[in-house]
Design an enzyme around this catalytic site. Structure first.
Site, short mmCIF file in Angstrom:
data_model
loop_
_atom_site.label_atom_id
_atom_site.label_comp_id
_atom_site.label_asym_id
_atom_site.label_seq_id
_atom_site.Cartn_x
_atom_site.Cartn_y
_atom_site.Cartn_z
CE LYS A 182 -2.83 50.52 85.60
NZ LYS A 182 -3.88 51.57 84.80
CE1 TYR B 285 -4.90 37.00 91.98
CE2 TYR B 285 -4.52 34.64 91.92
CZ TYR B 285 -4.85 35.93 92.56
OH TYR B 285 -5.06 35.77 93.68
CE LYS C 203 -2.35 38.32 94.10
NZ LYS C 203 -2.62 39.50 95.43
CB THR D 279 -9.96 30.93 101.16
OG1 THR D 279 -8.55 30.60 101.53
CG2 THR D 279 -10.48 31.23 102.58
NE ARG E 111 -13.24 32.80 93.99
CZ ARG E 111 -12.34 33.66 94.83
NH1 ARG E 111 -11.14 33.39 94.93
NH2 ARG E 111 -12.62 34.76 95.37
#
Ligand code: UDP
Length: 315
Positions: free
Chosen positions: A91, A145, A149, A175, A186
């Site tokens: 969303k 995801y 995107k 990053t 992560r």
């Protein structure tokens, strides 16, 4: 200049707010705080040029007054987070992008989309140039995801072409830096948390998969250069220094000065086998390239993680 930064209390969003505030911009940060955290911008709380509003950008975004720039950074971004929040992730990438584009159009503002190297999926070529269309499993767990995107990029280009909106799209590669959540799942936060709590370091799969880690200050510099450029097509920003995850785990362990064992766990489905940005376009168009090497960036990040860990422990 006045900017609206969605996801302004997140890891990247908050660093971007800091950077723009330093350049005397007025900032309205919008965040629903699902994965962001108000403590990331608490140092800006007394600054009259900064305001944080808790709002979900998948709902209409109402901003009174003029706006010069809309920067859409809201989204869960760690694989663990977006697997936990699949529908919210879809969303915010679709409805949230549409609403933020609509805001930019209504205000006659410029627009900046935070996209991702995940658009390349599990890439079949490396390094990945912007011209590569990717290898994405739309219905796999990461599809929520990746496809959100990719849709966001398509929507942004449609607003640019059909409505003449001045838009920019960055594809952000891995990053790292201060303000990542230690529990975001992560690789770097996991390894550091495991080292700090005396647990084994978990490497998924054989650890031969590669990533390229960009320090946050380099990324923000790239964002600002792209914001100020005339480029509308997607642009990669990331550090092209590629490293295997096993080697990365060993580097972190050595820098932390711990001897915890490395244990191998199953590789998550569709985990990209290699990822490395081709940054020739950013070099050519923006005169940008990363300045902080992994050693230096990791040292700074580990110091801040240790502080964060100590603060959380004493709370
Ligand atoms: N990874 C790992 N151990 C962990 C967390 C991640 O080996 O505890 C691996 C993961 O499988 C991937 C790489 O590290 O190959 C980077 O994962 P991360 O979640 O940081 O981001 P991604 O690049 O996959 O979006």
């Amino acid at each position: 200049m006045r900017a609206v930064v969605t996801g302004g209390a997140g890891f990247l969003g908050s660093h971007l707010c800091d950077y723009l505030i330093d350049r005397r911009w007025d900032i309205l940060a919008i965040d629903n705080l699902v994965t962001g955290n108000a403590t990331n911008v608490r140092h800006l709380a007394d600054n009259p040029r900064f305001r944080l509003v808790q709002h979900d950008v998948t709902k209409f975004i109402d901003v009174p007054g003029p706006v010069d720039y809309v920067l859409h950074f809201a989204s869960p971004a760690s694989p663990v987070d977006y697997l936990k929040l699949p529908i919210q992730t879809l969303k915010v990438g679709s409805l949230g992008t549409h609403n933020s584009l609509g805001l930019a159009l209504a205000k006659n503002a410029k627009y900046f989309l935070a996209s991702t190297s995940e658009c390349y999926g599990d890439p079949l070529i490396s390094p990945q140039p912007e011209s590569y269309w990717g290898n994405v499993n739309a219905v796999g767990p990461r599809g929520v995801y990746d496809e959100a995107k990719r849709f966001a990029e398509a929507m942004t280009m449609a607003y640019h072409r059909a409505k003449g909106l001045d838009t920019h799209i960055i594809r952000i590669f891995n990053t790292y830096g201060p303000r990542m959540r230690l529990n975001d799942g992560r690789a770097l936060p996991n390894f550091v948390h495991q080292a700090l709590t005396g647990q084994p370091i978990t490497v998924y799969g054989t650890g031969k998969q590669t990533r390229s880690f960009c320090y946050v200050s380099d990324l923000i510099d790239g964002i600002y250069r792209l914001m100020m450029s005339d480029e509308h097509e997607p642009t990669n920003i990331g550090n092209p220094q590629e490293i295997t995850i096993l080697e990365f785990a060993e580097r972190v362990r050595a820098l932390m000065g711990v001897s915890a064992p490395i244990v191998f766990e199953p590789l998550p489905q569709d985990d990209p086998k290699q990822r490395c940005p081709d940054i020739s376009k950013a070099r050519r168009l923006l005169g940008w390239e990363p300045k902080v090497n992994l050693e230096e960036g990791l040292k700074q990040t580990l110091e801040s993680f240790k502080k964060q860990f100590a603060e959380n422990k004493t709370r």
